[in-house]
Write an enzyme that holds these catalytic residues in place. Structure first.
Site, mmCIF file in Angstrom:
data_model
loop_
_atom_site.group_PDB
_atom_site.id
_atom_site.type_symbol
_atom_site.label_atom_id
_atom_site.label_comp_id
_atom_site.label_asym_id
_atom_site.label_seq_id
_atom_site.Cartn_x
_atom_site.Cartn_y
_atom_site.Cartn_z
ATOM 1 N N LYS A 163 -70.286 1.946 -0.788
ATOM 2 C CA LYS A 163 -69.127 1.046 -0.675
ATOM 3 C C LYS A 163 -67.831 1.842 -0.646
ATOM 4 O O LYS A 163 -66.926 1.561 0.148
ATOM 5 C CB LYS A 163 -69.067 0.098 -1.884
ATOM 6 C CG LYS A 163 -70.097 -0.993 -1.928
ATOM 7 C CD LYS A 163 -69.751 -1.884 -3.126
ATOM 8 C CE LYS A 163 -70.760 -2.955 -3.392
ATOM 9 N NZ LYS A 163 -70.390 -3.750 -4.584
ATOM 10 N N ASP A 165 -68.093 -7.661 -4.630
ATOM 11 C CA ASP A 165 -69.439 -8.051 -5.034
ATOM 12 C C ASP A 165 -70.119 -8.610 -3.796
ATOM 13 O O ASP A 165 -69.564 -9.453 -3.093
ATOM 14 C CB ASP A 165 -69.436 -9.075 -6.170
ATOM 15 C CG ASP A 165 -70.769 -9.034 -6.910
ATOM 16 O OD1 ASP A 165 -71.085 -8.005 -7.526
ATOM 17 O OD2 ASP A 165 -71.531 -10.026 -6.846
HETATM 18 P P1 ITT Z 1 -70.699 -2.024 -7.955
HETATM 19 O O1 ITT Z 1 -71.051 -3.263 -8.726
HETATM 20 O O2 ITT Z 1 -70.353 -0.862 -8.817
HETATM 21 O O3 ITT Z 1 -69.671 -2.284 -6.897
HETATM 22 P P2 ITT Z 1 -73.340 -2.398 -6.842
HETATM 23 O O4 ITT Z 1 -74.173 -1.634 -5.852
HETATM 24 O O5 ITT Z 1 -74.020 -2.811 -8.125
HETATM 25 O O6 ITT Z 1 -72.033 -1.536 -7.145
HETATM 26 P P3 ITT Z 1 -73.134 -5.189 -6.149
HETATM 27 O O7 ITT Z 1 -73.394 -5.634 -7.527
HETATM 28 O O8 ITT Z 1 -72.076 -5.890 -5.352
HETATM 29 O O9 ITT Z 1 -72.724 -3.650 -6.121
HETATM 30 O O10 ITT Z 1 -74.502 -5.212 -5.359
HETATM 31 C C1 ITT Z 1 -74.513 -5.233 -3.992
HETATM 32 C C2 ITT Z 1 -75.876 -4.787 -3.507
HETATM 33 O O11 ITT Z 1 -76.158 -5.517 -2.297
HETATM 34 C C3 ITT Z 1 -75.888 -3.321 -3.136
HETATM 35 O O12 ITT Z 1 -76.275 -2.492 -4.210
HETATM 36 C C4 ITT Z 1 -76.877 -3.287 -1.982
HETATM 37 O O13 ITT Z 1 -78.190 -3.243 -2.490
HETATM 38 C C5 ITT Z 1 -76.651 -4.657 -1.319
HETATM 39 N N1 ITT Z 1 -75.624 -4.521 -0.270
HETATM 40 C C6 ITT Z 1 -74.348 -5.024 -0.277
HETATM 41 N N2 ITT Z 1 -73.691 -4.687 0.826
HETATM 42 C C7 ITT Z 1 -74.546 -3.953 1.563
HETATM 43 C C8 ITT Z 1 -74.439 -3.291 2.797
HETATM 44 O O14 ITT Z 1 -73.309 -3.287 3.491
HETATM 45 N N3 ITT Z 1 -75.507 -2.621 3.237
HETATM 46 C C9 ITT Z 1 -76.650 -2.595 2.556
HETATM 47 N N4 ITT Z 1 -76.836 -3.167 1.380
HETATM 48 C C10 ITT Z 1 -75.791 -3.842 0.864
#
Ligand code: ITT
Length: 199
Positions: A13, A70
């Site tokens: 991200k 998120d």
């Molecule tokens: P932060 O909370 O620290 O931002 P995180 O990875 O835990 O990191 P989220 O709780 O928002 O973030 O989880 C989002 C998940 O959804 C992420 O870990 C991926 O598995 C999936 N995801 C979201 N956007 C994506 C993308 O553009 N490409 C692939 N997978 C994605």
């Protein structure tokens, strides 16, 4: 110049958001600039709640303007799962991808529709908040393809290109993705704020 701290521990991200927010008006800070930040439990029931919690906590702790994202993958055949649980569906990306593929084993292409959802929230130390939500529609591939990106990218097929996000690479992904669209809306908001600060 606005200093904005990207409140995420996900390096995939960070890279995407940095590329999109690249602007002379904005100085990007990351969690690396602030060691010893508290761990935030994502216990909300919606993307909004979780994004807000991440941005507000980190903003309170650092005194900086914070941007949190998120996001999640919603698969029609699994009634919207993994959704807000996308990052907790396994201990690493490979496990998470395999779990999806197993649950969709023998499911035909016309029943493999899915979408990525992204809620981005910008929180100011004085409590001001801006929220945007965007989606990107696609379907789930039968096997992982491509090397770019992160998370579920190797199995997320974009119909317009007949390629996965991981095959398309960052530049095209950012043009069409849930996060790309959300962050471009955020940029507009930030630019307006930066302009009004000057006056
Ligand atoms: P932060 O909370 O620290 O931002 P995180 O990875 O835990 O990191 P989220 O709780 O928002 O973030 O989880 C989002 C998940 O959804 C992420 O870990 C991926 O598995 C999936 N995801 C979201 N956007 C994506 C993308 O553009 N490409 C692939 N997978 C994605």
């Amino acid at each position: 110049m606005l200093e904005i701290l990207i409140a995420t521990n996900n390096l995939g991200k960070v890279k995407e958001i940095k590329d999109i927010l690249d602007s002379p008006e904005i100085k990007i800070l990351t969690m690396k600039d602030f060691p010893h930040l508290p761990k935030i439990e994502e216990d909300g029931k919606t993307y909004q709640e979780n994004a807000f919690k991440k941005a507000r906590k980190i903003s309170e702790y650092t005194g900086k303007i914070c941007l949190a994202d998120d996001s999640g993958l919603e698969i029609d055949y699994l009634k919207g799962k993994p959704g807000i649980y996308s990052s907790r569906w396994g201990s690493n990306d490979e496990e998470r991808i395999n779990k999806v593929l197993k649950l969709l084993e023998n499911v035909p292409i016309n029943k493999r529709n899915a979408k990525f959802v992204c809620v981005a929230i910008l929180v100011f130390p004085d409590g001001k908040i801006y929220t945007v939500k965007e989606e990107c529609k696609g379907s789930i591939e039968f096997k992982p393809k491509g090397e770019h990106g992160f998370g579920y990218d190797p199995i997320f097929l974009v119909p317009e290109y007949d390629k996965t996000f991981a095959e398309l690479g960052d530049k095209i992904k950012n043009q069409i993705s849930h996060r790309g669209k959300a962050m471009r809306r955020m940029i507009n908001i930030i630019n307006e704020l930066a302009a009004s600060e000057k006056t």
